[in-house]
Design a protein around this motif. Structure first.
Motif, PDB file in Angstrom:
ATOM      1  N   THR A  24      13.732  -2.704  -2.625  1.00  0.00           N
ATOM      2  CA  THR A  24      12.326  -2.580  -2.271  1.00  0.00           C
ATOM      3  C   THR A  24      11.743  -1.374  -3.002  1.00  0.00           C
ATOM      4  O   THR A  24      12.440  -0.392  -3.248  1.00  0.00           O
ATOM      5  CB  THR A  24      12.134  -2.390  -0.752  1.00  0.00           C
ATOM      6  OG1 THR A  24      12.955  -1.313  -0.310  1.00  0.00           O
ATOM      7  CG2 THR A  24      12.490  -3.638   0.012  1.00  0.00           C
ATOM      8  N   LYS A  28       4.671  -0.685  -2.580  1.00  0.00           N
ATOM      9  CA  LYS A  28       4.401  -2.113  -2.809  1.00  0.00           C
ATOM     10  C   LYS A  28       4.222  -2.820  -1.477  1.00  0.00           C
ATOM     11  O   LYS A  28       4.810  -2.447  -0.461  1.00  0.00           O
ATOM     12  CB  LYS A  28       5.554  -2.777  -3.573  1.00  0.00           C
ATOM     13  CG  LYS A  28       5.741  -2.233  -4.962  1.00  0.00           C
ATOM     14  CD  LYS A  28       4.576  -2.589  -5.843  1.00  0.00           C
ATOM     15  CE  LYS A  28       4.798  -2.089  -7.254  1.00  0.00           C
ATOM     16  NZ  LYS A  28       3.671  -2.383  -8.110  1.00  0.00           N
ATOM     17  N   ARG A  29       3.416  -3.863  -1.491  1.00  0.00           N
ATOM     18  CA  ARG A  29       3.206  -4.691  -0.304  1.00  0.00           C
ATOM     19  C   ARG A  29       4.073  -5.936  -0.436  1.00  0.00           C
ATOM     20  O   ARG A  29       4.107  -6.561  -1.491  1.00  0.00           O
ATOM     21  CB  ARG A  29       1.734  -5.073  -0.170  1.00  0.00           C
ATOM     22  CG  ARG A  29       0.864  -3.870   0.087  1.00  0.00           C
ATOM     23  CD  ARG A  29      -0.603  -4.244   0.185  1.00  0.00           C
ATOM     24  NE  ARG A  29      -1.422  -3.060   0.291  1.00  0.00           N
ATOM     25  CZ  ARG A  29      -1.684  -2.416   1.420  1.00  0.00           C
ATOM     26  NH1 ARG A  29      -1.189  -2.874   2.547  1.00  0.00           N
ATOM     27  NH2 ARG A  29      -2.434  -1.336   1.412  1.00  0.00           N
ATOM     28  N   TYR A  30       4.743  -6.283   0.640  1.00  0.00           N
ATOM     29  CA  TYR A  30       5.615  -7.449   0.675  1.00  0.00           C
ATOM     30  C   TYR A  30       5.050  -8.445   1.673  1.00  0.00           C
ATOM     31  O   TYR A  30       4.594  -8.063   2.751  1.00  0.00           O
ATOM     32  CB  TYR A  30       7.037  -7.030   1.075  1.00  0.00           C
ATOM     33  CG  TYR A  30       7.723  -6.238  -0.012  1.00  0.00           C
ATOM     34  CD1 TYR A  30       8.551  -6.863  -0.928  1.00  0.00           C
ATOM     35  CD2 TYR A  30       7.516  -4.873  -0.152  1.00  0.00           C
ATOM     36  CE1 TYR A  30       9.164  -6.148  -1.941  1.00  0.00           C
ATOM     37  CE2 TYR A  30       8.120  -4.150  -1.172  1.00  0.00           C
ATOM     38  CZ  TYR A  30       8.938  -4.795  -2.058  1.00  0.00           C
ATOM     39  OH  TYR A  30       9.540  -4.090  -3.068  1.00  0.00           O
ATOM     40  N   GLU A  38       2.336  -9.172   6.245  1.00  0.00           N
ATOM     41  CA  GLU A  38       2.325  -8.268   5.098  1.00  0.00           C
ATOM     42  C   GLU A  38       2.863  -6.908   5.533  1.00  0.00           C
ATOM     43  O   GLU A  38       2.465  -6.379   6.567  1.00  0.00           O
ATOM     44  CB  GLU A  38       0.898  -8.118   4.574  1.00  0.00           C
ATOM     45  CG  GLU A  38       0.777  -7.206   3.385  1.00  0.00           C
ATOM     46  CD  GLU A  38      -0.629  -7.172   2.816  1.00  0.00           C
ATOM     47  OE1 GLU A  38      -1.098  -6.071   2.492  1.00  0.00           O
ATOM     48  OE2 GLU A  38      -1.248  -8.247   2.700  1.00  0.00           O
ATOM     49  N   CYS A  41       5.772  -0.952   1.979  1.00  0.00           N
ATOM     50  CA  CYS A  41       7.035  -0.220   1.888  1.00  0.00           C
ATOM     51  C   CYS A  41       6.746   1.272   1.757  1.00  0.00           C
ATOM     52  O   CYS A  41       6.078   1.699   0.817  1.00  0.00           O
ATOM     53  CB  CYS A  41       7.845  -0.716   0.690  1.00  0.00           C
ATOM     54  SG  CYS A  41       9.417   0.133   0.518  1.00  0.00           S
ATOM     55  N   SER A  48      16.599  -5.896   0.197  1.00  0.00           N
ATOM     56  CA  SER A  48      15.307  -6.582   0.190  1.00  0.00           C
ATOM     57  C   SER A  48      14.837  -6.787   1.616  1.00  0.00           C
ATOM     58  O   SER A  48      15.642  -6.891   2.539  1.00  0.00           O
ATOM     59  CB  SER A  48      15.432  -7.939  -0.493  1.00  0.00           C
ATOM     60  OG  SER A  48      15.832  -7.784  -1.826  1.00  0.00           O
ATOM     61  N   SER A  50      13.280  -9.045   4.582  1.00  0.00           N
ATOM     62  CA  SER A  50      13.286 -10.463   4.931  1.00  0.00           C
ATOM     63  C   SER A  50      12.956 -10.628   6.401  1.00  0.00           C
ATOM     64  O   SER A  50      13.053  -9.689   7.186  1.00  0.00           O
ATOM     65  CB  SER A  50      14.649 -11.092   4.636  1.00  0.00           C
ATOM     66  OG  SER A  50      15.628 -10.570   5.514  1.00  0.00           O
ATOM     67  N   LEU A  56      11.055 -11.642   1.698  1.00  0.00           N
ATOM     68  CA  LEU A  56       9.653 -11.362   1.419  1.00  0.00           C
ATOM     69  C   LEU A  56       9.502 -11.083  -0.070  1.00  0.00           C
ATOM     70  O   LEU A  56      10.416 -10.599  -0.711  1.00  0.00           O
ATOM     71  CB  LEU A  56       9.175 -10.161   2.231  1.00  0.00           C
ATOM     72  CG  LEU A  56       9.320 -10.261   3.748  1.00  0.00           C
ATOM     73  CD1 LEU A  56       8.773  -9.008   4.417  1.00  0.00           C
ATOM     74  CD2 LEU A  56       8.626 -11.487   4.289  1.00  0.00           C
ATOM     75  N   THR A  57       8.332 -11.382  -0.605  1.00  0.00           N
ATOM     76  CA  THR A  57       8.078 -11.160  -2.032  1.00  0.00           C
ATOM     77  C   THR A  57       6.992 -10.103  -2.203  1.00  0.00           C
ATOM     78  O   THR A  57       6.178  -9.872  -1.309  1.00  0.00           O
ATOM     79  CB  THR A  57       7.626 -12.461  -2.722  1.00  0.00           C
ATOM     80  OG1 THR A  57       6.462 -12.955  -2.069  1.00  0.00           O
ATOM     81  CG2 THR A  57       8.722 -13.507  -2.676  1.00  0.00           C
ATOM     82  N   VAL A  58       6.967  -9.487  -3.373  1.00  0.00           N
ATOM     83  CA  VAL A  58       5.952  -8.486  -3.678  1.00  0.00           C
ATOM     84  C   VAL A  58       4.602  -9.186  -3.811  1.00  0.00           C
ATOM     85  O   VAL A  58       4.479 -10.197  -4.501  1.00  0.00           O
ATOM     86  CB  VAL A  58       6.290  -7.729  -4.985  1.00  0.00           C
ATOM     87  CG1 VAL A  58       5.174  -6.766  -5.350  1.00  0.00           C
ATOM     88  CG2 VAL A  58       7.594  -6.997  -4.849  1.00  0.00           C
ATOM     89  N   LYS A  59       3.607  -8.631  -3.144  1.00  0.00           N
ATOM     90  CA  LYS A  59       2.260  -9.195  -3.214  1.00  0.00           C
ATOM     91  C   LYS A  59       1.634  -8.777  -4.531  1.00  0.00           C
ATOM     92  O   LYS A  59       1.641  -7.599  -4.900  1.00  0.00           O
ATOM     93  CB  LYS A  59       1.406  -8.690  -2.045  1.00  0.00           C
ATOM     94  CG  LYS A  59       0.039  -9.297  -2.003  1.00  0.00           C
ATOM     95  CD  LYS A  59      -0.718  -8.828  -0.777  1.00  0.00           C
ATOM     96  CE  LYS A  59      -2.074  -9.503  -0.713  1.00  0.00           C
ATOM     97  NZ  LYS A  59      -2.808  -9.089   0.479  1.00  0.00           N
TER      98      LYS A  59
END
Length: 68
Positions: A24, A28-30, A38, A41, A48, A50, A56-59
């Motif tokens: 992470t 960054k926003r996940y 949302e 971090c 990562s 989850s 979760l993915t980076v926005k």
């Protein structure tokens, strides 16, 4: 592994396995796949984020409007 308090020293000994070893990045926003949750971090790490088995993915950044 579940999230733990920052003062918890036992968390440092946890083994991170694929596919949750992407790390992470601070600042960054996940988000979930449907962007219903949302997270921002505030401390980077090797694991990562989850929710259950769903990573979760980076926005992505929103493009700014053109100023002609």
């Amino acid at each position: 592994h579940p999230m733990v308090e920052i003062a918890n020293t036992e968390a440092a000994a946890a083994t991170i396995t694929a596919p949750f070893d992407g790390g992470t990045l601070m600042g960054k926003r996940y988000v979930t796949e449907d962007e219903s949750i949302e997270l921002l971090c505030t401390k980077p790490g090797d694991g990562s984020l989850s929710i259950g088995d769903n990573a979760l993915t980076v926005k992505g950044a929103k493009p700014l409007p053109a100023s002609d």
